[in-house]
Structures are given as C-alpha cells and as structure tokens.
Motif scaffolding. Structure first.
Motif, PDB file in Angstrom:
ATOM      1  N   ILE A  84       0.890  -0.994  -0.095  1.00 36.64           N
ATOM      2  CA  ILE A  84      -0.106   0.147  -0.034  1.00 36.64           C
ATOM      3  C   ILE A  84       0.756   1.373  -0.151  1.00 36.64           C
ATOM      4  CG2 ILE A  84      -1.533   1.329   1.522  1.00 36.64           C
ATOM      5  CD1 ILE A  84      -2.761  -1.266   2.496  1.00 36.64           C
ATOM      6  N   ALA A  85       1.909   1.311   0.927  1.00 31.42           N
ATOM      7  CA  ALA A  85       2.850   2.451   1.090  1.00 31.42           C
ATOM      8  C   ALA A  85       3.580   2.599  -0.371  1.00 31.42           C
ATOM      9  CB  ALA A  85       3.871   2.134   2.202  1.00 31.42           C
ATOM     10  N   ALA A  86       3.994   1.712  -1.029  1.00 32.57           N
ATOM     11  CA  ALA A  86       4.912   1.777  -2.276  1.00 32.57           C
ATOM     12  C   ALA A  86       3.776   2.322  -3.481  1.00 32.57           C
ATOM     13  CB  ALA A  86       5.200   0.561  -2.586  1.00 32.57           C
ATOM     14  N   GLN A  87       2.541   1.864  -3.248  1.00 36.53           N
ATOM     15  CA  GLN A  87       1.557   2.476  -4.391  1.00 36.53           C
ATOM     16  C   GLN A  87       1.214   3.857  -3.821  1.00 36.53           C
ATOM     17  OE1 GLN A  87       0.847   1.320  -7.344  1.00 36.53           O
ATOM     18  NE2 GLN A  87      -0.289   3.276  -7.438  1.00 36.53           N
ATOM     19  N   ALA A  88       1.057   3.932  -2.615  1.00 34.99           N
ATOM     20  CA  ALA A  88       0.447   5.541  -2.347  1.00 34.99           C
ATOM     21  C   ALA A  88       1.564   6.214  -2.670  1.00 34.99           C
ATOM     22  CB  ALA A  88       0.097   5.551  -0.872  1.00 34.99           C
ATOM     23  N   ALA A  89       2.833   6.143  -2.720  1.00 37.35           N
ATOM     24  CA  ALA A  89       3.588   7.089  -3.111  1.00 37.35           C
ATOM     25  C   ALA A  89       4.053   7.512  -4.414  1.00 37.35           C
ATOM     26  CB  ALA A  89       5.156   6.408  -2.931  1.00 37.35           C
ATOM     27  N   LEU A  90       2.988   6.281  -5.424  1.00 33.32           N
ATOM     28  CA  LEU A  90       3.025   6.708  -6.794  1.00 33.32           C
ATOM     29  C   LEU A  90       1.781   7.556  -7.213  1.00 33.32           C
ATOM     30  CD1 LEU A  90       4.362   3.318  -8.076  1.00 33.32           C
ATOM     31  CD2 LEU A  90       5.708   5.360  -7.835  1.00 33.32           C
ATOM     32  N   GLY A  91       0.841   7.589  -6.048  1.00 30.25           N
ATOM     33  CA  GLY A  91      -0.752   8.207  -6.362  1.00 30.25           C
ATOM     34  C   GLY A  91      -1.436   7.223  -5.706  1.00 30.25           C
ATOM     35  N   THR A  92      -2.803   7.761  -5.537  1.00 37.54           N
ATOM     36  CA  THR A  92      -3.777   6.827  -4.741  1.00 37.54           C
ATOM     37  C   THR A  92      -4.793   6.400  -5.541  1.00 37.54           C
ATOM     38  OG1 THR A  92      -4.486   8.796  -4.285  1.00 37.54           O
ATOM     39  CG2 THR A  92      -3.115   8.041  -2.528  1.00 37.54           C
ATOM     40  N   SER A  93      -4.940   7.193  -6.621  1.00 40.49           N
ATOM     41  CA  SER A  93      -6.124   6.976  -7.678  1.00 40.49           C
ATOM     42  C   SER A  93      -5.916   7.707  -9.058  1.00 40.49           C
ATOM     43  CB  SER A  93      -7.328   7.137  -7.097  1.00 40.49           C
ATOM     44  OG  SER A  93      -8.473   6.844  -7.967  1.00 40.49           O
ATOM     45  N   PHE A  94      -6.284   7.045 -10.029  1.00 46.17           N
ATOM     46  CA  PHE A  94      -6.273   8.033 -11.299  1.00 46.17           C
ATOM     47  C   PHE A  94      -7.532   7.864 -12.213  1.00 46.17           C
ATOM     48  CE2 PHE A  94      -1.893   7.797 -10.384  1.00 46.17           C
ATOM     49  CZ  PHE A  94      -1.445   6.427  -9.818  1.00 46.17           C
ATOM     50  N   GLY A  95      -8.236   7.427 -11.915  1.00 43.14           N
ATOM     51  CA  GLY A  95      -9.613   7.134 -12.770  1.00 43.14           C
ATOM     52  C   GLY A  95      -9.242   6.868 -14.380  1.00 43.14           C
ATOM     53  N   ALA A  96      -7.937   5.941 -14.230  1.00 46.16           N
ATOM     54  CA  ALA A  96      -7.560   5.617 -15.525  1.00 46.16           C
ATOM     55  C   ALA A  96      -7.003   4.217 -15.324  1.00 46.16           C
ATOM     56  CB  ALA A  96      -6.612   6.436 -16.096  1.00 46.16           C
ATOM     57  N   PRO A  97      -7.099   3.428 -16.423  1.00 42.48           N
ATOM     58  CA  PRO A  97      -6.508   1.770 -16.173  1.00 42.48           C
ATOM     59  C   PRO A  97      -5.105   1.789 -15.681  1.00 42.48           C
ATOM     60  CG  PRO A  97      -6.688   2.338 -18.372  1.00 42.48           C
ATOM     61  CD  PRO A  97      -7.341   3.653 -17.661  1.00 42.48           C
ATOM     62  N   THR A  98      -4.760   0.894 -14.903  1.00 45.79           N
ATOM     63  CA  THR A  98      -3.359   0.746 -14.226  1.00 45.79           C
ATOM     64  C   THR A  98      -3.170  -0.813 -14.679  1.00 45.79           C
ATOM     65  OG1 THR A  98      -4.139   0.023 -12.117  1.00 45.79           O
ATOM     66  CG2 THR A  98      -3.726   2.396 -12.679  1.00 45.79           C
ATOM     67  N   GLU A  99      -2.024  -1.278 -14.455  1.00 47.14           N
ATOM     68  CA  GLU A  99      -1.431  -2.638 -14.919  1.00 47.14           C
ATOM     69  C   GLU A  99      -2.037  -3.488 -13.818  1.00 47.14           C
ATOM     70  OE1 GLU A  99       2.860  -3.079 -15.493  1.00 47.14           O
ATOM     71  OE2 GLU A  99       2.536  -5.346 -15.873  1.00 47.14           O
ATOM     72  N   LEU A 100      -2.032  -2.970 -12.573  1.00 48.63           N
ATOM     73  CA  LEU A 100      -2.306  -3.498 -11.451  1.00 48.63           C
ATOM     74  C   LEU A 100      -3.776  -4.422 -11.395  1.00 48.63           C
ATOM     75  CD1 LEU A 100      -1.254  -1.204  -8.449  1.00 48.63           C
ATOM     76  CD2 LEU A 100      -0.490  -3.202  -8.846  1.00 48.63           C
ATOM     77  N   GLU A 101      -4.611  -3.656 -12.171  1.00 51.17           N
ATOM     78  CA  GLU A 101      -6.093  -4.125 -12.179  1.00 51.17           C
ATOM     79  C   GLU A 101      -5.968  -5.466 -13.292  1.00 51.17           C
ATOM     80  OE1 GLU A 101      -6.697   0.093 -12.885  1.00 51.17           O
ATOM     81  OE2 GLU A 101      -8.688  -0.464 -13.222  1.00 51.17           O
ATOM     82  N   THR A 102      -5.039  -5.374 -14.293  1.00 53.66           N
ATOM     83  CA  THR A 102      -5.060  -6.537 -14.871  1.00 53.66           C
ATOM     84  C   THR A 102      -4.188  -7.804 -14.392  1.00 53.66           C
ATOM     85  OG1 THR A 102      -4.613  -5.206 -16.877  1.00 53.66           O
ATOM     86  CG2 THR A 102      -3.962  -7.569 -17.164  1.00 53.66           C
ATOM     87  N   THR A 103      -3.166  -7.277 -13.465  1.00 55.23           N
ATOM     88  CA  THR A 103      -2.751  -8.419 -12.740  1.00 55.23           C
ATOM     89  C   THR A 103      -3.415  -9.056 -11.700  1.00 55.23           C
ATOM     90  OG1 THR A 103      -0.494  -7.036 -12.910  1.00 55.23           O
ATOM     91  CG2 THR A 103      -0.484  -9.005 -11.405  1.00 55.23           C
ATOM     92  N   LEU A 104      -4.266  -8.251 -10.789  1.00 59.61           N
ATOM     93  CA  LEU A 104      -5.284  -8.854  -9.947  1.00 59.61           C
ATOM     94  C   LEU A 104      -6.209  -9.804 -10.660  1.00 59.61           C
ATOM     95  CD1 LEU A 104      -5.886  -9.570  -7.147  1.00 59.61           C
ATOM     96  CD2 LEU A 104      -7.302  -7.354  -6.979  1.00 59.61           C
ATOM     97  N   ALA A 105      -6.684  -9.184 -11.644  1.00 59.94           N
ATOM     98  CA  ALA A 105      -7.801  -9.878 -12.478  1.00 59.94           C
ATOM     99  C   ALA A 105      -7.102 -11.514 -12.968  1.00 59.94           C
ATOM    100  CB  ALA A 105      -8.231  -9.170 -13.646  1.00 59.94           C
ATOM    101  N   GLU A 106      -5.776 -11.225 -13.455  1.00 67.19           N
ATOM    102  CA  GLU A 106      -5.169 -12.693 -13.995  1.00 67.19           C
ATOM    103  C   GLU A 106      -5.098 -13.582 -12.708  1.00 67.19           C
ATOM    104  OE1 GLU A 106      -1.705 -10.828 -15.532  1.00 67.19           O
ATOM    105  OE2 GLU A 106      -2.668 -10.649 -17.621  1.00 67.19           O
ATOM    106  N   GLN A 107      -4.794 -12.870 -11.588  1.00 63.48           N
ATOM    107  CA  GLN A 107      -4.796 -14.070 -10.399  1.00 63.48           C
ATOM    108  C   GLN A 107      -5.907 -14.339  -9.834  1.00 63.48           C
ATOM    109  OE1 GLN A 107      -2.719 -15.407  -8.590  1.00 63.48           O
ATOM    110  NE2 GLN A 107      -1.834 -14.078  -7.035  1.00 63.48           N
ATOM    111  N   VAL A 108      -7.005 -13.760  -9.936  1.00 67.48           N
ATOM    112  CA  VAL A 108      -8.374 -14.168  -9.688  1.00 67.48           C
ATOM    113  C   VAL A 108      -8.607 -15.306 -10.635  1.00 67.48           C
ATOM    114  CG1 VAL A 108     -10.886 -13.456  -9.745  1.00 67.48           C
ATOM    115  CG2 VAL A 108      -9.048 -12.073  -8.561  1.00 67.48           C
ATOM    116  N   ILE A 109      -8.459 -15.294 -11.970  1.00 66.22           N
ATOM    117  CA  ILE A 109      -8.567 -16.215 -12.901  1.00 66.22           C
ATOM    118  C   ILE A 109      -8.001 -17.393 -12.615  1.00 66.22           C
ATOM    119  CG2 ILE A 109      -8.309 -16.475 -15.549  1.00 66.22           C
ATOM    120  CD1 ILE A 109      -9.063 -13.435 -15.975  1.00 66.22           C
ATOM    121  N   ASN A 110      -6.701 -17.257 -12.352  1.00 67.15           N
ATOM    122  CA  ASN A 110      -5.751 -18.389 -11.920  1.00 67.15           C
ATOM    123  C   ASN A 110      -6.249 -19.157 -10.756  1.00 67.15           C
ATOM    124  OD1 ASN A 110      -4.142 -17.799 -14.030  1.00 67.15           O
ATOM    125  ND2 ASN A 110      -2.510 -16.675 -12.875  1.00 67.15           N
ATOM    126  N   LEU A 111      -6.998 -18.398 -10.102  1.00 65.43           N
ATOM    127  CA  LEU A 111      -7.342 -19.179  -8.588  1.00 65.43           C
ATOM    128  C   LEU A 111      -8.943 -19.804  -8.897  1.00 65.43           C
ATOM    129  CD1 LEU A 111      -6.088 -16.582  -6.177  1.00 65.43           C
ATOM    130  CD2 LEU A 111      -5.479 -19.107  -6.183  1.00 65.43           C
TER     131      LEU A 111
END
Ligand code: KE4
Length: 437
Positions: A79-106
């Motif tokens: 959380i801290a590492a990401q917060a330092a880069l910004g808390t919200s963009f209202g635009a797509p980020t790679e993180l969303e794809t990565t978590l979606a892929e993790q959910v699909i794998n599980l």
C-alpha cells in the motif's frame, strides 16, 4: 473496579450524535449481543487492541478480509509503495490486469473479472448482468442468505413456500421486491417446483455456497449440484456469492473445493486485502455484455483502485505461497480445524449443545436449545438456536480477550497470523466461558 469498556462507551455516545446508530454498518452496533460496541484502536497480527487498552484474539478479522491478520508487513509495504506513486487515477493501471489474472488463475470458472468497491456492488451488478444476458426479470435467493444491501436483495419471504418477495426494509418498493423469489436454504424440492412453474421467467439463482450470514449452515449433499442442474435445465444463470467464502473456504473458493460450476461468481473482502474491493466475474461470453464491451451499464469512480489492487495482490500472494511446501493458508486451515474440533469436544465435556461448522479458514457455531438438533435453514435456526446464550458467551469471551462475531447469526474467521498457542488460549477461554453459562 474500573470499567473495562469506559472509553468505548464514551466514544459510542459521541458517535451516536453524528452517525446513525453510532456505526457505519449495523452489525457493529452489537444489537445481537447487547451492550456497547467495542471501539478498536489498532490491530497487529491475530490481535487487536481496543480504545481501553484491552487486547483480543480477533476471529472477526473485519468480517473476513484480513486473511493475513492485521497490519501484515507485506500488505502495508504494498500500500505504501503504491501510495507514493499516487492513490487513484480514474484511468486503467496494470495492477488491475494483474489482480484479474490472479483471480482467473485461482477461480476455476472465471474467465473475465470486473472490479467494484464492495460485495453489494458485485452482487447487484451480477444480477443486472444475469437479467441483461437472459432477458428475464425474476431472481431467486434463499432466505437467511445475505448478498449485500441492494434493493432487490432486501426482500423477505412472502407467504407460502416460494412466492413473490415482500420488501424487507422501508424504502424498498413492492415492485422491486416482487421480482425476487425466496425459498428456504437447502430446499431443493421447492426450488425444483418453482422452476417447473416459472423457470422460463427466472434470470438467475444467487446462493451462498455456505450460508454464513445466518451463522454457519452447510449446503446439504446435492443442494448446490441440484441448483446447477435445475438452472441449466431452464436456461437461468447460477450466481455463486463467494464474497465471504472466496479465498477462505479454499484458495479457489467453495466452487473449487466442491466442483461447482457457476455462470457468475461474486467476490469481495479478501480480494481487497482489507481495502474496499468487490468483483463480479465469470464466463467470457456473459461478461462481454458489460459496458463498454457490451450494453449492460455499470461504473465506479474508484473501481480497481490502485491501493486496493496492491493490497489484494499482496494478500493473495502471501497467503497462497507454497514455496515452503505448504502455504500459510493451508496452515491456517489446519488450525481452524483444530479449533472447531476443540469446540466440539467442549460441547461434549460441558453438555452444552453446539452445532459447529468449519471449512478452510472459516467456521461458526450455534448454541442449540436442544441436543441432537441441526439447523439446515433459517427457519430451523430461528427455532433451534439460542441467541441469548450466545450473547452471554460472547461477553464472557471478551472478558477473556477473545473477540467473536457480535451476533449468533454470523461466521468467524482465522488468519495466517493465528498460532496453535492462540488456539489453545481460545479453547481454554471457551471452556471457562461455557462453564459460566
Ligand atoms: P459488502 O457490501 O458488505 O462488502 O458485501 C456484502 C456481502 C455480500 N455477500 C456476502 C456473502 C456477504 O457476506 C456480504 C457482507 N457480509 C457481512 C458480514 N455478514 C458484512 C458485514 C457488515 O454488513 O458490516
């Protein structure tokens, strides 16, 4: 003698001046057990400390999300590492794809995922999607199951076995409720009869694979498979609500554990690592109906929030890491089994009838009025269960530094931070508390 809860009482009085009921979610108000809600100051691992300085072993864990316990370093760092880069963009980020892929794998049946901000949003959107995909209006839910507070789900059973729903809260219109059918959990025959009568009008069945919002009621053998067979036969969608059971009943949810193949899955809690995240997910063919890929509209300013995505990714990767041969999740599930078996043994030892259930890292128990009974539905639980006795037990355990759900009709959870010493401490406290009843 000093009042153990003096500061909580003071804060609760202040909170009630500015927040309805003094809480931001009703169950936190302790109406199910009486007394004043305990205000929390901080959490660490398996424990939290209240504002009066009392320390508790925590088996609520924010109602399930804290699979790694409180303030896990990996989650805080993410959380801290990401917060330092910004808390919200209202635009797509790679993180969303990565978590979606993790959910699909599980999750075995998930091909695409849409992130939202709560379990309520997940189920509300999944039901809208089912209606859009099938072109049908009616939905079926089971009495005692909770799927969040969307209007169409705040419905109580009408008279008779399966009739059009009635509003279960002021503000829910009769029209909204009328499209929601309700049947007792585990009643497959009533479900079969309902579908025979009006199956072509039913868009979806939504079900908790373990009814953990009425306590901890297991699906009877064949119930979930029966729902799959009936919904397939009539072209209705099967929506499994894994907001609570996802990543808790098993790493791949109740659906992975029991081989259920829903059309849509709802997720929440653990997926956000303690931050607000929900998701609805399922077969690509259905998910492609969701805007902007398709016509079914659903949106959210903070959906896929980078902090929440980072927290969820950290939680899932730590919990299911098998590099040591066995994952922290597996170890927590072993301890949960040990705890459940210990509570069953205490029921025998004390002669106090308890109905104990446990799957993976979640468990629950009913105080029964009579030995030898077993609740398999909410109608049965209302008759067989003794909430007053649970309330006494709850406070007795608080006095001994063990925090359970402040309601007989809720589940309990273990984290990977709980140790076998914690289990022993909990069982000793339970033995003393049961003997006080
Ligand atoms: P939220 O909107 O509270 O994130 O999720 C709703 C929801 C949906 N589906 C299931 C199976 C759920 O258990 C929940 C929420 N669970 C409750 C605990 N019983 C949340 C606690 C609360 O309401 O404060």
């Amino acid at each position: 003698m000093t009042d153990r809860y003096a500061r909580s009482k003071q804060l609760f009085a202040e909170a009630q001046m500015v927040i309805p009921g003094g809480v931001n979610s009703p169950v936190r108000a302790f109406r199910g057990v009486g007394g004043t809600p305990i205000f929390v100051a901080s959490g660490n691992g398996a424990r939290f400390t209240d504002v009066d300085g009392n320390s508790y072993l925590d088996y609520v864990l924010s109602w399930g999300p804290l699979l790694l316990g409180h303030a896990h370093p990996a989650v805080l760092e993410a959380i801290a590492a990401q917060a330092a880069l910004g808390t919200s963009f209202g635009a797509p980020t790679e993180l969303e794809t990565t978590l979606a892929e993790q959910v699909i794998n599980l999750m075995p049946t998930v091909e695409q995922v849409r992130f939202v901000n709560s379990g309520t949003e997940a189920t509300m959107s999944a039901l809208r999607l089912a209606r859009a995909y099938t072109g049908r209006e009616k939905i079926l839910k089971f009495i005692g199951c909770y799927h969040g507070h969307a209007d169409m789900l705040l419905v109580q059973a009408g008279s008779g076995v399966a009739t059009l729903g009635l509003p279960d809260s002021p503000g829910v219109t009769a029209g909204t409720a009328a499209s929601t059918l309700t049947i007792e959990y585990n009643d497959l025959e009533a479900t079969r009869a309902l579908f025979a009568a009006e199956g072509e009008q039913i868009a979806a069945v939504i079900v908790e694979p373990i009814a953990s919002n009425m306590g901890f009621v297991m699906p009877e053998p064949g119930f979930l498979d029966g729902l799959r067979e009936i919904t397939s036969q009539y072209g209705a969608l099967l929506i499994i609500d894994e907001v609570m059971t996802g990543f808790r009943a098993a790493p791949n949810g109740a659906q992975g554990l029991w081989g259920i193949e829903p059309d849509l899955t709802c997720l929440g809690k653990v997926i956000g690592g303690g931050l607000p995240v929900g998701a609805y997910a399922g077969r690509r063919e259905i998910m492609q109906m969701v805007a902007p890929a398709g016509p079914m509209y659903q949106a959210g300013t903070l959906s896929g929030n980078p902090l929440a995505m980072a927290a969820g990714l950290a939680m899932l990767s730590v919990a299911f890491d098998r590099s040591a041969g066995v994952s922290p999740f597996d170890l927590a599930a072993v301890l949960a089994t040990e705890l459940a078996d210990g509570v069953r043994a205490l029921s025998e030892e004390t002669g106090i009838p308890l109905q104990v259930g446990q799957v993976g890292t979640m468990f629950g128990f009913y105080f029964l009025k009579e030995a030898g009974t077993r609740a398999t539905s909410y109608a049965e639980a209302k008759v067989m269960v003794d909430p007053a006795r649970y309330a006494k037990f709850f406070w007795s355990m608080c006095e001994r530094g063990v925090y359970l759900a402040p309601s007989q009709f809720e589940a309990a959870f273990l984290s990977t931070a709980h140790t076998s010493e914690d289990i022993a401490t909990t069982l000793q406290a339970a033995r003393e508390a049961l003997k006080e009843l």
